[in-house]
Design an enzyme around this catalytic site. Structure first.
Site, PDB file in Angstrom:
ATOM      1  N   HIS A   1     -14.085  66.170  -3.151  1.00  8.99           N
ATOM      2  CA  HIS A   1     -14.564  64.981  -2.434  1.00  8.99           C
ATOM      3  C   HIS A   1     -16.077  64.863  -2.462  1.00  8.99           C
ATOM      4  O   HIS A   1     -16.610  63.833  -2.869  1.00  8.99           O
ATOM      5  CB  HIS A   1     -14.092  65.002  -0.974  1.00  8.99           C
ATOM      6  CG  HIS A   1     -14.784  63.975  -0.126  1.00  8.99           C
ATOM      7  ND1 HIS A   1     -14.377  62.662  -0.083  1.00  8.99           N
ATOM      8  CD2 HIS A   1     -15.882  64.059   0.694  1.00  8.99           C
ATOM      9  CE1 HIS A   1     -15.181  61.978   0.728  1.00  8.99           C
ATOM     10  NE2 HIS A   1     -16.093  62.806   1.215  1.00  8.99           N
TER      11      HIS A   1
ATOM     12  N   GLU B   1     -17.196  43.423  19.001  1.00 12.42           N
ATOM     13  CA  GLU B   1     -18.646  43.353  18.847  1.00 12.42           C
ATOM     14  C   GLU B   1     -19.138  43.987  17.546  1.00 12.42           C
ATOM     15  O   GLU B   1     -19.998  43.420  16.863  1.00 12.42           O
ATOM     16  CB  GLU B   1     -19.346  44.027  20.039  1.00 12.42           C
ATOM     17  CG  GLU B   1     -19.180  43.297  21.356  1.00 12.42           C
ATOM     18  CD  GLU B   1     -17.916  43.700  22.111  1.00 12.42           C
ATOM     19  OE1 GLU B   1     -17.694  43.158  23.214  1.00 12.42           O
ATOM     20  OE2 GLU B   1     -17.158  44.555  21.600  1.00 12.42           O
TER      21      GLU B   1
ATOM     22  N   HIS C   1     -22.586  47.308  33.165  1.00 15.86           N
ATOM     23  CA  HIS C   1     -22.962  46.135  32.389  1.00 15.86           C
ATOM     24  C   HIS C   1     -24.467  45.848  32.417  1.00 15.86           C
ATOM     25  O   HIS C   1     -24.916  44.904  31.769  1.00 15.86           O
ATOM     26  CB  HIS C   1     -22.213  44.904  32.908  1.00 15.86           C
ATOM     27  CG  HIS C   1     -20.782  44.850  32.496  1.00 15.86           C
ATOM     28  ND1 HIS C   1     -19.896  45.889  32.717  1.00 15.86           N
ATOM     29  CD2 HIS C   1     -20.073  43.879  31.864  1.00 15.86           C
ATOM     30  CE1 HIS C   1     -18.705  45.552  32.244  1.00 15.86           C
ATOM     31  NE2 HIS C   1     -18.786  44.345  31.717  1.00 15.86           N
TER      32      HIS C   1
ATOM     33  N   ARG D   1     -29.671  36.336  32.713  1.00 12.38           N
ATOM     34  CA  ARG D   1     -28.645  35.611  33.460  1.00 12.38           C
ATOM     35  C   ARG D   1     -29.289  34.779  34.564  1.00 12.38           C
ATOM     36  O   ARG D   1     -28.833  33.678  34.877  1.00 12.38           O
ATOM     37  CB  ARG D   1     -27.649  36.599  34.075  1.00 12.38           C
ATOM     38  CG  ARG D   1     -26.568  35.926  34.920  1.00 12.38           C
ATOM     39  CD  ARG D   1     -25.574  36.943  35.450  1.00 12.38           C
ATOM     40  NE  ARG D   1     -24.466  36.303  36.151  1.00 12.38           N
ATOM     41  CZ  ARG D   1     -24.344  36.229  37.472  1.00 12.38           C
ATOM     42  NH1 ARG D   1     -25.275  36.767  38.242  1.00 12.38           N
ATOM     43  NH2 ARG D   1     -23.299  35.637  38.027  1.00 12.38           N
TER      44      ARG D   1
END
Length: 650
Positions: A260, A400, A462, A509
Site C-alpha cells: 500500500h 457541513e 453553539h 445574530r
C-alpha cells in the site's frame, strides 16, 4: 496501435508508478498497480479530454479521490501528452519543488483537476463538479456544456463520513453524469479490510438511490460494459465496484498491505518486471506503447476542435464580476448610511445578497439546513434540484463538511462562485474542506453566522469561542468579521472579487448599529483602519465585529471623563497584515492598546505590546440572553474603562 494491447498500456502505468515510488523511496505503488486496468479502459475508450487544451470547458472531469495513489494520475497525464507533465517530473516524484507532489495538487495545465489526499474529499469535489455541469448545462445547453465526472475512490474514502454526506446528496439530486469507481481491494494500511469494516457497499449505494454495478477490475471488457451502462443511466449517479488486487503483478506483495504505502524494493521490482513481461529500464516506455497512449490524447484534441467549432465565440468558464455588481453595492451602502438601521450582520448579509444576486448570475448559494438563520436565500432565487438544475440555491441538508467540499468542486469546475452558510461553531465540521479551499486558492464564500456568545441562549455548544482563532490560523483564508452593514457589504465585495482565496464572513445574530457614514472607499480592503482618530489619544481601542459597538461606547464614556482615545476597526486581520509596515504602524498607533473581541485572545497578540491588554473570552460561554453574557464575561464599555483606569493610565 493495433499491435499494442490493453495489458501493454496498463503496464506502462504500473511501471511508471513503481519506478517513481522506488526512486523517491517513498509513496504508494499498490493502488496505481491495482487500478491501472480500470484507468486504461476509462482514459483510452471513454474519457473526453484534450491534453493540448487542458482548460476545455466541456471536458470530462477525472478526480483521484485516493490522492495517495498520485503516481497513477501523473503517469496517465505524462502518457497522454500533457506538455507540463514531463518524464523529468515523474522522476522527481515527492521532491522539493516537483510538480509530482506526494498527493496531487491542483494544476489544470498538468491535468490535475483538484487537490486530494484527505480521504473522501475528492468524492465530494466530484459531486460538486457534477452539480456545476448540470447547472451550467441547464443555463447554456448541450452544445456548450455536457460532460461526465469520473472519480476513483477506495475503501478509505468510503469509510470517511464525508463520503456519506456527498453521496447521499448526489443520489438526491439524481446526478446521472457522475460515475464513481470503487477500488475494492479489501486492504487498508493496518491489514485486511475486515479488521475495521464489514459494510455492504452495494446495498449502501442502492439506499442512496445510485445505480450500482460490480465488475472484475482486471477485466477490460467488463469494465467497458459497466461504463457504457453507467453512461446510459439517466436518473441516478453510478458506482462501479471494481474488485481489484492491490499491487497487481507483484509476485510476493500483491494483495497485501505491504504494497500500500511503501516501495516494492529493488528485488521485488525486478520480479514484478519479469512477471508482467516488462523488460524496459526504469521510466522507459517502449515507443509503440507511448505512441498508443499519445494517440489517446490526440483523439481528445480532435474532440476539442469539434466542440470549439460549434461555439458562437471563445466560450470559457469564467465567473466575471460585472460593473452592475459594484453599482448595486454602492447603492446598498448609500441606503444604509442614509437610514442607519440597526441590523444583525447576518441580516445585512442577506440584504446584500438581495442586491447582488440579480446582477451576478454566477453566484450559486446554499445552506446546511439553516437558511432562515443564515439569511442566505434572496427573493426570487429558485432551488437547484433534480427538477430544476438551473436553480441557484442548493439545499445541502445537515452536511457541513460535504457542503464545503462540494463547494470546492463547484469552484473548481468553473463558471460559478459558490457560497453557503451554517453556524460559525460548525466550522469545526467544515474545516478540512475549508483548509483545502485555501490550499487550492478557490473562490468560495463561507457565510458563518451566530459568530460569538452573542447568539445567547443556545449556550456553549453553539457559541464560537476559539473558532475565529482557528480559522485565522489557516493560511490564505480571509476571515471577515464586519461591525455593521457597510462593512458587511465591503466584505462581500472583497470575497466575490478575490479569485485567489476563499473567504469567511463571520456574522452576528444580535443587532448592531450602523457605524460607518462613508462609502467612497472600501476600508475593509485594508483589513483594519482608524474609525476615530485623536491626536491627543492616551489609549487605542481595537475590535472586530460586534465589539466595535462596545469600544465606541467606551470611547464616548472616556471622552466624558476627559480621557482621549482612538478607535480602530479590524474586520480582516489577513488583509491588514498585507499592508505596508508604515500603514500598520499608523493604524495601531504609539499609545497603549486594548483589543476587544468575544473570542480567545491568540490572534490579537501580534498587535499587542507587553503592557497592552486583551478583553474577551478565556473559556467557554454560558446559556443566557446575550446582553447578560457580555456583562458576565466583562466584555463591556464599563469594564474596559475600569481596566484603563487601573492598568493603563495610572
Amino acid at each position: 496501435m493495433s499491435s499494442v494491447t490493453h495489458n501493454d498500456m496498463a503496464n506502462a502505468i504500473r511501471f511508471l508508478a513503481i519506478d517513481g515510488v522506488q526512486k523517491a523511496n517513498s509513496g504508494h505503488p499498490g493502488m496505481p498497480m491495482g487500478m491501472a486496468d480500470v484507468a486504461t479502459v476509462l482514459f483510452s475508450r471513454f474519457l473526453r479530454f484534450s491534453p493540448s487544451n487542458p482548460e476545455w470547458a466541456s471536458r470530462d472531469r477525472f478526480v483521484l479521490s485516493g490522492g495517495h495513489g498520485s503516481m497513477l494520475l501523473y503517469a496517465l497525464n505524462y502518457l497522454t501528452g500533457y506538455e507540463k507533465m514531463t518524464l523529468d517530473n515523474l522522476k522527481s516524484f515527492r521532491q522539493l519543488g516537483s510538480l509530482c507532489a506526494g498527493h496531487p495538487e491542483r494544476d489544470i495545465q498538468a491535468g490535475i483537476e483538484t487537490t486530494t489526499g484527505p480521504l473522501g474529499q475528492g468524492i465530494a469535489n466530484a459531486v460538486g463538479m457534477a452539480i456545476a455541469e448540470r447547472h451550467l448545462n441547464a443555463q447554456k445547453g448541450d452544445a456548450a456544456i455536457s460532460n461526465y465526472t469520473y472519480c476513483f475512490c477506495g475503501d478509505g474514502d468510503l469509510m470517511e463520513g464525508i463520503s456519506h454526506e456527498a453521496c447521499s446528496l448526489a443520489g438526491h439530486l439524481k446526478l446521472a453524469k457522475l460515475v464513481l469507481f470503487y477500488d475494492s481491494n479489501d486492504i487498508t494500511i493496518d491489514g485486511s479490510l475486515d479488521l475495521s469494516c464489514s459494510d455492504d457497499a452495494q446495498k449502501r449505494f442502492e439506499a442512496y438511490q445510485w445505480h450500482v454495478q460490480q465488475v472484475d477490475g482486471h477485466n477490460p471488457d467488463e469494465i467497458a460494459a459497466a461504463i457504457m451502462a453507467a453512461q446510459n443511466e439517466k436518473d441516478k449517479p453510478s458506482i462501479i465496484i471494481c474488485r481489484t488486487v492491490i499491487g497487481f503483478g507483484s509476485p510476493n506483495k500483491a494483495g497485501s498491505h505491504e504494497v500500500h504505502g511503501a516501495p516494492l524494493g529493488p528485488e521485488e521490482v525486478q520480479e514484478t518486471r519479469h512477471a508482467l513481461k516488462w523488460s524496459s529500464e526504469p521510466f522507459a516506455v517502449p515507443t509503440d506503447i507511448l505512441e498508443a497512449w499519445r494517440q489517446v490524447g490526440q483523439k481528445g484534441d480532435m474532440a476539442f476542435q469539434d466542440w470549439k467549432s460549434k461555439q458562437a465565440n471563445d466560450f470559457s468558464l469564467t465567473a466575471d464580476v460585472p460593473e452592475a455588481f459594484f453599482a448595486a453595492l454602492t447603492e446598498f451602502k448609500k441606503k444604509i448610511i442614509a437610514e442607519k438601521p440597526k441590523l444583525a450582520t447576518r441580516q445585512a448579509s442577506g440584504k446584500v445578497l438581495g442586491s447582488i444576486l440579480p446582477v451576478l448570475p454566477c453566484l450559486l448559494g446554499g445552506s446546511a439546513d439553516l437558511t432562515p438563520s443564515n439569511n442566505t436565500l434572496a427573493a426570487d432565487i429558485k432551488n437547484l434540484n433534480a427538477d430544476n438544475y438551473a436553480g441557484r440555491y442548493i439545499r445541502y441538508g445537515i452536511r457541513e463538511l460535504g457542503m464545503s467540499a462540494v463547494m470546492n468542486g463547484l469552484a473548481l469546475y468553473g463558471g460559478v462562485v459558490p457560497y453557503a452558510g451554517t453556524f460559525m461553531c460548525f466550522t469545526d465540521y467544515a474545516r478540512p474542506a475549508m483548509r483545502l479551499s485555501a490550499l487550492m486558492k478557490n473562490r468560495v464564500v463561507y457565510v458563518m453566522t451566530h459568530d460569538s456568545i452573542g447568539l445567547g441562549e443556545d449556550g456553549p455548544t453553539h457559541q464560537p469561542v476559539e473558532h475565529l482563532a482557528a480559522l485565522r490560523a489557516i493560511p490564505n483564508l480571509l476571515v471577515f468579521r464586519p461591525c455593521d452593514a457597510v462593512e458587511t457589504a465591503e466584505a462581500w465585495e472583497l470575497a466575490v472579487t478575490n479569485d485567489n482565496a476563499p473567504s469567511v464572513l463571520a456574522l452576528t445574530r444580535q443587532g448592531l448599529p450602523t457605524v460607518r457614514s462613508d462609502v467612497a472607499e472600501n476600508k475593509t480592503a485594508k483589513g483594519g483602519y482608524v474609525l476615530i482618530e485623536c491626536e491627543t489619544a492616551q489609549v487605542t481601542l481595537m475590535a472586530s465585529g460586534s465589539e466595535v459597538e462596545i469600544i465606541l461606547d467606551a470611547h464616548k464614556q472616556l471622552k466624558e471623563k476627559g480621557i482621549d482615545s482612538r478607535v480602530v476597526s479590524m474586520p480582516c486581520m489577513e488583509l491588514f497584515d498585507l499592508q505596508s509596515q508604515d500603514y500598520r504602524n499608523t493604524v495601531l498607533g504609539t499609545v497603549p492598546r486594548i483589543s476587544v473581541e468575544a473570542g480567545v485572545a491568540q490572534p490579537w497578540y501580534k498587535y499587542l505590546n507587553n503592557n497592552d491588554i486583551f478583553v474577551g473570552m478565556t473559556g467557554f460561554g454560558e446559556s443566557a440572553p446575550y446582553k447578560d453574557l457580555y456583562e458576565h464575561f466583562g466584555i463591556t464599555a464599563v469594564n474596559i474603562i475600569d481596566i484603563i483606569n487601573k492598568s493603563v493610565l495610572p
